[in-house]
Design an enzyme around this catalytic site. Structure first.
Site, mmCIF file in Angstrom:
data_model
loop_
_atom_site.group_PDB
_atom_site.id
_atom_site.type_symbol
_atom_site.label_atom_id
_atom_site.label_comp_id
_atom_site.label_asym_id
_atom_site.label_seq_id
_atom_site.Cartn_x
_atom_site.Cartn_y
_atom_site.Cartn_z
ATOM 1 N N PRO A 9 -21.393 -18.756 -7.675
ATOM 2 C CA PRO A 9 -21.291 -17.577 -8.538
ATOM 3 C C PRO A 9 -19.871 -16.993 -8.480
ATOM 4 O O PRO A 9 -19.269 -16.961 -7.406
ATOM 5 C CB PRO A 9 -22.305 -16.587 -7.941
ATOM 6 C CG PRO A 9 -23.214 -17.401 -7.099
ATOM 7 C CD PRO A 9 -22.433 -18.613 -6.646
ATOM 8 N N GLY A 47 -16.749 -14.415 -8.510
ATOM 9 C CA GLY A 47 -16.382 -13.035 -8.133
ATOM 10 C C GLY A 47 -17.418 -12.314 -7.293
ATOM 11 O O GLY A 47 -17.530 -11.097 -7.346
ATOM 12 N N LEU A 92 -18.152 -15.266 -2.553
ATOM 13 C CA LEU A 92 -18.484 -16.580 -1.990
ATOM 14 C C LEU A 92 -17.309 -17.558 -2.078
ATOM 15 O O LEU A 92 -17.461 -18.751 -1.843
ATOM 16 C CB LEU A 92 -19.713 -17.171 -2.699
ATOM 17 C CG LEU A 92 -21.000 -16.351 -2.580
ATOM 18 C CD1 LEU A 92 -22.120 -16.987 -3.394
ATOM 19 C CD2 LEU A 92 -21.446 -16.223 -1.119
ATOM 20 N N SER A 107 -15.375 -18.378 -4.794
ATOM 21 C CA SER A 107 -15.334 -19.236 -5.993
ATOM 22 C C SER A 107 -13.900 -19.501 -6.448
ATOM 23 O O SER A 107 -13.572 -20.622 -6.861
ATOM 24 C CB SER A 107 -16.141 -18.609 -7.140
ATOM 25 O OG SER A 107 -15.570 -17.373 -7.516
ATOM 26 N N ASP A 161 -10.315 -17.882 2.628
ATOM 27 C CA ASP A 161 -11.110 -18.621 1.644
ATOM 28 C C ASP A 161 -10.511 -19.999 1.358
ATOM 29 O O ASP A 161 -11.234 -20.997 1.328
ATOM 30 C CB ASP A 161 -11.195 -17.839 0.318
ATOM 31 C CG ASP A 161 -12.101 -16.628 0.429
ATOM 32 O OD1 ASP A 161 -12.383 -16.201 1.559
ATOM 33 O OD2 ASP A 161 -12.531 -16.113 -0.626
HETATM 34 O O1 PMV Z 1 -15.469 -10.656 -0.789
HETATM 35 P P1 PMV Z 1 -14.474 -11.615 -0.239
HETATM 36 O O2 PMV Z 1 -15.005 -12.994 -0.049
HETATM 37 O O3 PMV Z 1 -13.164 -11.558 -0.955
HETATM 38 O O4 PMV Z 1 -14.182 -11.171 1.295
HETATM 39 C C1 PMV Z 1 -13.398 -10.074 1.615
HETATM 40 C C2 PMV Z 1 -13.210 -10.010 3.089
HETATM 41 C C3 PMV Z 1 -12.488 -8.754 3.564
HETATM 42 O O5 PMV Z 1 -12.460 -8.793 4.971
HETATM 43 C C4 PMV Z 1 -13.207 -7.506 3.108
HETATM 44 C C5 PMV Z 1 -11.068 -8.706 3.030
HETATM 45 C C6 PMV Z 1 -10.141 -9.753 3.587
HETATM 46 O O6 PMV Z 1 -9.130 -10.012 2.901
HETATM 47 O O7 PMV Z 1 -10.355 -10.294 4.666
#
Ligand code: PMV
Length: 299
Positions: free
Chosen positions: A84, A86, A89, A91, A135
């Site tokens: 999914p 935004g 997860l 993406s 990520d």
């Molecule tokens: O929602 P995501 O997968 O972009 O995760 C953000 C994770 C945070 O710790 C809130 C921000 C970060 O850059 O680490």
């Protein structure tokens, strides 16, 4: 020739938000993947669910930046994704990493995986203004990874159910929520700093629990982590409804994953179908998946 590469999305077992303040976190690649096919062509085309464009930094920003970054000859790109968009997860990292890897092989550019992860992070920063390297790293290398040390932990083999509220999907959401936590921390440092430290302690304890595959204890700490994310103000009622539904259906533990503010929650369980049914009954979209050691790969 056509080259297809796929790259995984990710969940946070512990530590989102606290990781921004230098605390450790544990991120895990999950078997939800984005596939990207690259083929040498007369002109650049990019096809996805959104439509077909040329190099287009508005409609297909991650892929367009990836093509530009690799300085590749003309390619046609086709994207298919299970992840999914935004919703926390990963993406955007998966599509970026899979595109870089597919072009790398198709055009025989000779980059290593380390280069793909680095370029992927640079592209996320270019598109989003700011991005953590988590990520793109997890999507490139797969596995269960401690952040920021990048230490690889044991792969977990229990089931994972992701519950998507199908609300609040936005790439700008993370920046907004990180800022919101920063403001709360500035206003109430005596209250918020210990919460952030405690969240960091989950990843430290989690490292041992992951190696022991102690799902009961991991689940309990996930539940506490969720409570503290709620205390930081990043949870929503919709997310908590899905978290409680998963726990009541027998999950070891459940918490929101990623930035919060709607988006997705994650549950660890040995009865994924029961947990998925409970999430669906509570109005969420359930996705049954598992941990994966496989990062980006040619398929
Ligand atoms: O929602 P995501 O997968 O972009 O995760 C953000 C994770 C945070 O710790 C809130 C921000 C970060 O850059 O680490």
């Amino acid at each position: 020739m056509t080259t297809t590469c796929s790259a995984p999305g990710k969940i946070y077992l512990f530590g989102e938000h606290a990781v921004v303040y230098g605390e450790p976190a544990i991120a895990c690649a999950v078997e939800l993947r984005t596939s990207v096919s690259a083929k040498s062509a007369d002109a650049i085309t990019i096809s996805s669910d959104i439509g077909t464009t040329g190099l287009d930094f508005e409609v297909h920003p991650y892929v367009s930046f990836a093509i530009k970054k690799m300085d590749s000859p003309n390619v046609s790109i086709e994207i298919n994704s299970d992840i999914p968009v935004g919703s926390g997860l990963g993406s955007s990292a998966a599509v970026t990493v899979a595109t870089l890897a597919a072009i790398n092989i198709e055009c025989r550019l000779g980059y290593e995986k380390e280069d793909i992860a680095r370029m992927g992070h640079e592209i996320e920063k270019e598109v989003q203004g700011a991005a953590s390297p988590t990520d793109t790293f997890v999507s490139t290398f797969g596995g269960v990874v401690e952040i920021p040390s990048r230490k690889r932990l044991n792969l977990l083999d229990c089931g994972i159910v992701i519950g998507n509220t199908n609300k609040g999907a936005s790439p700008k959401k993370t920046a907004k929520l990180v800022k919101q936590v920063a403001q709360l921390k500035e206003e109430y440092p005596e209250t918020i700093n210990p919460i952030i430290k405690t969240i960091g302690s989950f990843a430290r304890q989690g490292e041992v629990l992951v190696s022991e595959k102690d799902y009961n204890s991991l689940g309990k700490l996930m539940n506490v982590n969720h409570g503290l994310l709620d205390a930081l103000g990043v949870c929503t009622m919709e997310l908590s409804v899905l978290v409680y539904a998963a726990r009541n259906a027998g999950a070891y533990g459940a918490k929101l994953t990623g930035a919060g503010g709607d988006g997705c929650m994650v549950a660890l369980t040995d009865s994924p179908r029961d947990v998925a049914a409970a999430i669906e009954k509570s109005g969420g979209q359930a996705i049954i998946t598992r941990f994966t050691s496989e990062g980006v790969k040619q398929v």
